[in-house]
Design an enzyme around this catalytic site. Sequence first.
Site, mmCIF file in Angstrom:
data_model
loop_
_atom_site.group_PDB
_atom_site.id
_atom_site.type_symbol
_atom_site.label_atom_id
_atom_site.label_comp_id
_atom_site.label_asym_id
_atom_site.label_seq_id
_atom_site.Cartn_x
_atom_site.Cartn_y
_atom_site.Cartn_z
ATOM 1 C CB SER A 10 -0.918 -0.006 1.387
ATOM 2 O OG SER A 10 -1.389 1.240 1.372
ATOM 3 C CG HIS A 35 -3.742 -1.687 -1.620
ATOM 4 N ND1 HIS A 35 -4.989 -2.318 -2.152
ATOM 5 C CD2 HIS A 35 -4.404 -1.096 -0.697
ATOM 6 C CE1 HIS A 35 -5.958 -2.187 -1.138
ATOM 7 N NE2 HIS A 35 -5.668 -1.404 -0.393
ATOM 8 C CG ASP A 37 -5.017 2.182 1.069
ATOM 9 O OD1 ASP A 37 -3.953 1.488 1.790
ATOM 10 O OD2 ASP A 37 -5.999 1.398 0.793
ATOM 11 C CG MET A 39 -8.013 6.680 3.060
ATOM 12 S SD MET A 39 -7.188 6.659 4.434
ATOM 13 C CE MET A 39 -6.587 4.951 4.501
ATOM 14 C CG HIS A 68 -9.159 -0.035 -0.422
ATOM 15 N ND1 HIS A 68 -8.490 -0.339 0.692
ATOM 16 C CD2 HIS A 68 -10.348 -0.195 -0.119
ATOM 17 C CE1 HIS A 68 -9.479 -0.644 1.575
ATOM 18 N NE2 HIS A 68 -10.632 -0.565 1.037
ATOM 19 C CG MET A 70 -11.017 2.619 2.256
ATOM 20 S SD MET A 70 -9.434 2.742 3.234
ATOM 21 C CE MET A 70 -8.371 3.169 1.979
ATOM 22 C CG MET A 139 -11.521 -3.450 4.798
ATOM 23 S SD MET A 139 -10.222 -2.916 3.999
ATOM 24 C CE MET A 139 -9.098 -2.013 5.253
ATOM 25 N N GLY A 144 -8.988 3.281 7.294
ATOM 26 C CA GLY A 144 -8.499 4.691 7.612
ATOM 27 C C GLY A 144 -7.262 4.963 7.895
ATOM 28 C CG PHE A 145 -5.557 5.955 10.537
ATOM 29 C CD1 PHE A 145 -7.054 5.644 10.955
ATOM 30 C CD2 PHE A 145 -5.212 7.004 10.244
ATOM 31 C CE1 PHE A 145 -7.921 6.899 11.367
ATOM 32 C CE2 PHE A 145 -6.000 8.219 10.735
ATOM 33 C CZ PHE A 145 -7.550 8.158 11.074
ATOM 34 N N GLY A 146 -2.820 3.233 8.046
ATOM 35 C CA GLY A 146 -1.881 2.139 8.254
ATOM 36 C C GLY A 146 -1.392 1.972 9.637
ATOM 37 N N GLY A 147 -0.665 0.710 9.674
ATOM 38 C CA GLY A 147 0.132 0.490 11.028
ATOM 39 C C GLY A 147 -0.948 0.071 12.241
ATOM 40 C CG ASP A 175 -6.362 -3.429 2.535
ATOM 41 O OD1 ASP A 175 -6.970 -2.637 2.205
ATOM 42 O OD2 ASP A 175 -5.217 -3.178 3.398
ATOM 43 N N GLY A 176 -4.839 -4.929 5.891
ATOM 44 C CA GLY A 176 -4.720 -4.394 7.148
ATOM 45 C C GLY A 176 -4.040 -5.237 8.236
ATOM 46 N N GLY A 177 -2.644 -4.797 8.591
ATOM 47 C CA GLY A 177 -1.934 -5.624 9.661
ATOM 48 C C GLY A 177 -1.307 -6.703 8.866
ATOM 49 C CB SER A 198 3.319 -0.531 8.306
ATOM 50 O OG SER A 198 2.332 -1.174 8.789
HETATM 51 C C1 DX5 Z 1 -6.551 1.049 5.553
HETATM 52 C C2 DX5 Z 1 -5.898 0.659 4.249
HETATM 53 C C3 DX5 Z 1 -4.853 -0.491 4.427
HETATM 54 C C4 DX5 Z 1 -3.739 -0.046 5.017
HETATM 55 C C5 DX5 Z 1 -2.572 -1.172 5.198
HETATM 56 O O1 DX5 Z 1 -7.705 1.618 5.818
HETATM 57 O O2 DX5 Z 1 -7.011 0.144 3.482
HETATM 58 O O3 DX5 Z 1 -4.584 -0.775 2.785
HETATM 59 O O4 DX5 Z 1 -3.152 1.045 4.204
HETATM 60 O O5 DX5 Z 1 -1.632 -0.717 6.028
HETATM 61 P P1 DX5 Z 1 -0.893 -1.867 7.149
HETATM 62 O O6 DX5 Z 1 -0.302 -2.837 6.130
HETATM 63 O O7 DX5 Z 1 0.235 -0.750 7.597
HETATM 64 O O8 DX5 Z 1 -1.896 -2.311 7.950
HETATM 65 ZN ZN ZN Z 2 -6.471 -0.554 1.334
#
Ligand code: DX5
Ligand code: ZN
Length: 226
Positions: A10, A35, A37, A39, A68, A70, A139, A144-147, A175-177, A198
């Site tokens: 991402s 990817h 993102d 938002m 993606h 959002m 998801m 909304g956020f990475g990490g 997607d996520g973590g 991340s």
């Molecule tokens: C969150 C995004 C994800 C996010 C993934 O809303 O859709 O794609 O950026 O970031 P990590 O891999 O750090 O969770």
């Molecule tokens: Zn995403």
Amino acid sequence: MPRPVLIAPSILAADFSRLGEEVRAIDEAGCDWVHVDVMDGHFVPNISFGAIAVEAVRPVTKKVLDVHLMIAPCDPYLEQFAKAGADIITVHAEAGPHLDRSLQAIRDLGKKAGVSLNPGTPESVLDYVLDRLDLILVMSVNPGFGGQAFIPAVADKVRRIKAMIGDRNIDLEVDGGMTPQTAPLMAAAGANVFVAGSAVYTGEGVAGYRSNITAIRDAAEAAQKD
Ligand code: DX5
Ligand code: ZN
């Protein structure tokens, strides 16, 4: 036969002061998809960027741009993202009342159609749109956020969605973590595409990104074999 494992870093986690270089670096480091993102600060409590970011990175890579969205509403913006160079356009099932129409519109624009489900959204939203889909994006964090920390409960949903897909030609993306520790759980449940922000964009440059991408891919492929 499991579908091939694909890694989709991402760009939300990239150094935005050098976005083009960062996309070139993950391309060279062996990512399968990029990817993107998007938002809007309305559907999710954060603002990232619009179609201008897709336009900016399109000439930098030939890899699949996995966009993606959002955002809500999503329909008014589909054509913009298609023209900007998206290959896959994924909308959220929760973004509005007309999911079937959105998916038809994406395919009418000549793009692959995806739907994303937030952690709390049941897989039953897919019941009547499965034949309009090229991708299902589950998801494993609240968008909304990475990490953020991965939500383990999502594994059951992935398993049930994999069963719903049957022999349809649909990729199942999480997607996520996603890390070398969490991706195997999702691969074992049936996912084959792994978004990682991340976990990829740590360390420096192509060599660091390549080792991060390879670690996730190897862990997911090993879990597919188990
Ligand atoms: C969150 C995004 C994800 C996010 C993934 O809303 O859709 O794609 O950026 O970031 P990590 O891999 O750090 O969770
Ligand atoms: Zn995403």
